[in-house]
Write an enzyme that holds these catalytic residues in place. Structure first.
Site, mmCIF file in Angstrom:
data_model
loop_
_atom_site.group_PDB
_atom_site.id
_atom_site.type_symbol
_atom_site.label_atom_id
_atom_site.label_comp_id
_atom_site.label_asym_id
_atom_site.label_seq_id
_atom_site.Cartn_x
_atom_site.Cartn_y
_atom_site.Cartn_z
ATOM 1 N N GLU A 87 -4.150 7.182 -5.499
ATOM 2 C CA GLU A 87 -4.244 6.445 -6.770
ATOM 3 C C GLU A 87 -5.474 6.907 -7.536
ATOM 4 O O GLU A 87 -6.539 7.054 -6.920
ATOM 5 C CB GLU A 87 -4.316 4.938 -6.492
ATOM 6 C CG GLU A 87 -3.020 4.434 -5.878
ATOM 7 C CD GLU A 87 -3.011 2.939 -5.588
ATOM 8 O OE1 GLU A 87 -3.957 2.238 -5.981
ATOM 9 O OE2 GLU A 87 -2.047 2.485 -4.943
ATOM 10 N N HIS A 110 -0.882 -0.259 -9.995
ATOM 11 C CA HIS A 110 -1.479 -1.194 -9.028
ATOM 12 C C HIS A 110 -1.971 -2.477 -9.722
ATOM 13 O O HIS A 110 -3.176 -2.762 -9.761
ATOM 14 C CB HIS A 110 -2.619 -0.527 -8.242
ATOM 15 C CG HIS A 110 -2.857 -1.191 -6.918
ATOM 16 N ND1 HIS A 110 -3.298 -0.505 -5.800
ATOM 17 C CD2 HIS A 110 -2.715 -2.477 -6.513
ATOM 18 C CE1 HIS A 110 -3.414 -1.346 -4.788
ATOM 19 N NE2 HIS A 110 -3.070 -2.551 -5.201
ATOM 20 N N ARG A 121 0.852 -1.186 0.000
ATOM 21 C CA ARG A 121 0.000 0.000 0.000
ATOM 22 C C ARG A 121 0.888 1.236 0.000
ATOM 23 O O ARG A 121 1.891 1.295 0.727
ATOM 24 C CB ARG A 121 -0.915 0.030 1.241
ATOM 25 C CG ARG A 121 -2.090 -0.915 1.193
ATOM 26 C CD ARG A 121 -3.092 -0.554 0.085
ATOM 27 N NE ARG A 121 -4.216 -1.463 0.028
ATOM 28 C CZ ARG A 121 -4.271 -2.562 -0.725
ATOM 29 N NH1 ARG A 121 -3.260 -2.891 -1.505
ATOM 30 N NH2 ARG A 121 -5.348 -3.319 -0.729
HETATM 31 C C1 DGY Z 1 -5.275 -6.431 -2.872
HETATM 32 O O1 DGY Z 1 -5.950 -7.415 -3.136
HETATM 33 O O2 DGY Z 1 -5.305 -5.887 -1.771
HETATM 34 C C2 DGY Z 1 -4.350 -5.918 -3.939
HETATM 35 O O3 DGY Z 1 -3.768 -4.716 -3.611
HETATM 36 C C3 DGY Z 1 -5.066 -5.828 -5.275
HETATM 37 O O4 DGY Z 1 -5.308 -7.090 -5.749
#
Ligand code: DGY
Length: 342
Positions: free
Chosen positions: A287, A306, A258
């Protein structure tokens, strides 16, 4: 035997009874088999647009639903829960991360929150390892150099010199599923793997021959630092100016977890001042990242949108798990990957 049969029949009847009356809303288009699984049992509505829904539209579309499948870009807070109304019983995240959902608020209202663990860890570990290789060997800049017609002198002794990945040191922050699978890949490249995690994982240490160290030692020793923690109040801005200063000048930071785990302003300064060699990021504080963010102008960064879990197979498995979390929740059978205790 007779008793068991009666129990099953009752549960099945209960499920069939409520099933087709229940409404499910999906905030973005997810792949099969997710929608088909849900359509079998529920009145299912899915946003087919390409964009994240605005707040007002989201409020309107969730009105009266019993279950919701949401994405990382949806902020699911008390306002959304209010808009949905008292029928809302389960929020199924189409992700493993759930920092976009107000878990406290959901739990208070006895709404279950679920996610999609297990199925996306290998794809994310693959992408992370590819970022390590790409950053170390200057692959993106070299590709652009060729495509932009700048390659004029054939094989050149000092063209795009990079760093070796094999036998280098990888520091993994957070040894959950993805961190562990990354360690496995790194051992295949004869890397020395050190890790820092809130809880020490003795079994994995001996299985993979990796070493637990403090966060400070990890930052000092690693050639590649890869972040695999979830976002919470402890991990928010965990990597800041003081941490960058501990890293080697030749080291790279990789983030597929993150964005808010790194203080992005401090990262920009660390890159500008050459405190570290580079950053390969899949995630950002905001984002999508703005075109005016200095990170987008730097040759020492690799920026992805992402896509850690973005393979056809994995996204489809995530859709299956997210849908089954709802089916199993109402059916009171099978696995529900619940995050909160309700
Ligand atoms: C999640 O699943 O948390 C990822 O960041 C995206 O697939």
């Amino acid at each position: 035997m007779h008793t068991i049969l009666i129990t099953v029949t009752r549960e099945t009847n209960y499920f069939m009874d409520i099933a087709h009356k229940n409404k499910v809303y999906i905030t973005r288009k997810i792949p099969e088999p997710g929608p088909s699984i849900l359509k079998k049992y529920f009145q299912t509505n899915m946003n087919l647009g390409v964009d994240v829904l605005g707040r007002e539209k989201l409020f309107e579309n969730v009105r009266g639903v019993d279950a919701l499948i949401c994405m990382l870009g949806d902020k699911i807070d008390s306002e959304v829960m209010d808009a949905a109304g008292p029928n809302l019983k389960v929020i199924s995240c189409y992700s493993v991360g759930h920092d976009h959902v107000d878990i406290y608020e959901a739990t208070k209202r006895k709404i279950a929150v679920t996610n999609t663990p297990n199925v996306l860890a290998n794809s994310t570990a693959d992408l992370t390892f590819s970022l390590i290789l790409t950053a170390a060997r200057n692959i993106v800049n070299a590709d652009r150099y060729v495509k932009y017609g700048n390659w004029k002198f054939g094989w050149t002794p000092d063209l795009f010199l990079g760093y070796d990945v094999y036998e280098s040191t990888l520091g993994i922050i957070g040894l959950g599923e993805i961190g562990t699978l990354l360690a496995k890949r790194a051992r295949g490249f004869d890397m020395e793997v050190i890790y820092y995690s809130k809880t020490r994982k003795h079994k994995i240490e001996s299985e993979l021959d990796i070493t637990y160290v403090s966060l400070e030692e990890l930052l000092q020793r690693s050639d590649f630092v890869s972040i695999h923690v979830s976002l919470n109040k402890d991990s928010f801005h965990m990597i800041d100016e003081s941490k960058f200063k501990l890293m080697k000048k030749t080291a790279f930071i990789i983030n597929t977890s993150r964005g808010k785990v790194i203080n992005e302003q401090h990262l920009i300064s660390a890159l500008k001042d050459k405190v570290i060699a580079g950053a390969a990021l899949d995630v950002y504080e905001i984002e999508p990242i703005s075109k005016s963010n200095p990170l987008t102008q730097m040759s020492q960064t690799i920026l992805l949108p992402h896509i850690g879990s973005a393979t056809f197979g994995t996204r489809s498995k995530m859709a299956e798990v997210a849908a089954n979390n709802i089916v199993n929740f109402f059916n009171r059978k099978g696995i529900v990957h619940k995050i909160n205790k309700i």
